[in-house]
Write an enzyme that holds these catalytic residues in place. Structure first.
Site, short mmCIF file in Angstrom:
data_model
loop_
_atom_site.label_atom_id
_atom_site.label_comp_id
_atom_site.label_asym_id
_atom_site.label_seq_id
_atom_site.Cartn_x
_atom_site.Cartn_y
_atom_site.Cartn_z
N LYS A 13 0.81 -1.21 0.00
CA LYS A 13 0.00 0.00 0.00
C LYS A 13 0.85 1.27 0.00
CE LYS A 13 -2.55 -0.06 3.59
NZ LYS A 13 -2.19 1.11 4.42
N ARG A 88 -10.03 2.64 9.06
CA ARG A 88 -9.61 1.33 9.53
C ARG A 88 -10.78 0.45 9.93
NH1 ARG A 88 -4.53 -0.34 10.62
NH2 ARG A 88 -3.05 1.32 10.37
N ARG A 127 11.06 -11.57 5.49
CA ARG A 127 11.98 -10.43 5.46
C ARG A 127 13.11 -10.61 6.47
NH1 ARG A 127 7.77 -5.44 4.62
NH2 ARG A 127 7.18 -5.90 6.76
N ARG A 160 12.93 -8.36 11.96
CA ARG A 160 12.51 -7.26 12.81
C ARG A 160 11.41 -7.75 13.73
NH1 ARG A 160 12.58 -2.32 8.95
NH2 ARG A 160 10.56 -3.09 8.31
N ARG A 171 -1.69 -9.38 13.14
CA ARG A 171 -2.01 -8.15 12.41
C ARG A 171 -2.98 -8.45 11.26
NH1 ARG A 171 3.68 -5.93 10.96
NH2 ARG A 171 2.58 -4.64 9.48
#
Ligand SMILES: [Zn+2]
Length: 221
Positions: A13, A88, A127, A160, A171
């Site tokens: 996004k 949201r 990642r 991370r 999430r």
């Protein structure tokens, strides 16, 4: 042009928001940036939001809506904007409509960058970062030539904190639960445009541009 950009964390996004705003020269409103700047300037809303953010809680809708209202009343957003990370939830979507309605305005389009959940999970969970030199990798899409070490400096690669698998899943779950009703709301209002997000950055952007070009008879600068 007044548009909203929806998409799960990891759907790309942010990249698309920047491309759209640069190409069509419209201001980008990111709720993340909005919170950071209010906190930095120590405004009353910033102080209130900070308490929630620091303790890891969601900022209440009343605070978020007050910030959005303040921003949208600024002259520079009167001709158009791209809202990124907002609304949201359904309450925020309805409040936004009321807010725009006060000035006899409405949203033109809500883009949903739609990426299957398992692909988002792979993108984020894979990642890896180098803490020493800042290089970033992806175990599948952009692996380090040095395996689990940084190919630039040899440091061991890390995930991370917010990329840990459990957090990614949480999430995504929260996103699906709260944003799906927003998607349905815009669909009912006939302004939803679903963009297939399981594609390259250029292809996704091309599809968004095609839709905007049709809507406004304009083309990216
Ligand atoms: Zn490194």
């Amino acid at each position: 042009m007044k548009i909203v950009l929806l998409g799960a964390p990891g759907a790309g996004k942010g990249t698309q928001a920047k491309l759209i705003c640069d190409s069509f020269n419209i201001p980008h409103i990111s709720t993340g940036d909005m919170f950071r700047s209010q906190i930095k300037e120590n405004t009353l809303l910033g102080i209130q939001a900070k308490e929630y953010i620091q303790s890891g809680r969601l900022v209440p809708d009343t605070i978020t809506m007050s910030m959005i209202k303040e921003i949208l009343n600024q002259e520079k957003y009167s001709d158009g904007f791209l809202l990124d990370g907002f609304p949201r939830n359904l309450y925020q979507a309805k409040q936004l409509e009321l807010l725009l309605g006060e000035n006899k305005e409405c949203l033109d389009k809500a883009f949903l960058i739609d990426v299957p959940e398992n692909i988002i999970f792979d993108r984020i969970a894979g990642r890896r970062f180098c803490n020493k030199c800042g290089a970033s990798y992806h175990v599948k899409f952009n692996p380090s030539k040095a395996g689990d070490k940084c190919e630039v400096c040899g440091e061991a690669l890390i995930q991370r904190d917010d990329d840990l698998e459990r957090i990614v899943l949480d999430r995504l779950k929260i996103y699906n639960k709260t944003v799906q009703p927003v998607v349905g709301y815009y669909k009912d209002h006939s302004i939803l445009e679903t963009i297939q997000g399981n594609a390259g950055t250029d292809e996704i952007f091309y599809n968004i541009c095609s839709c905007l070009a049709e809507l406004y008879s304009i083309h990216p600068a």
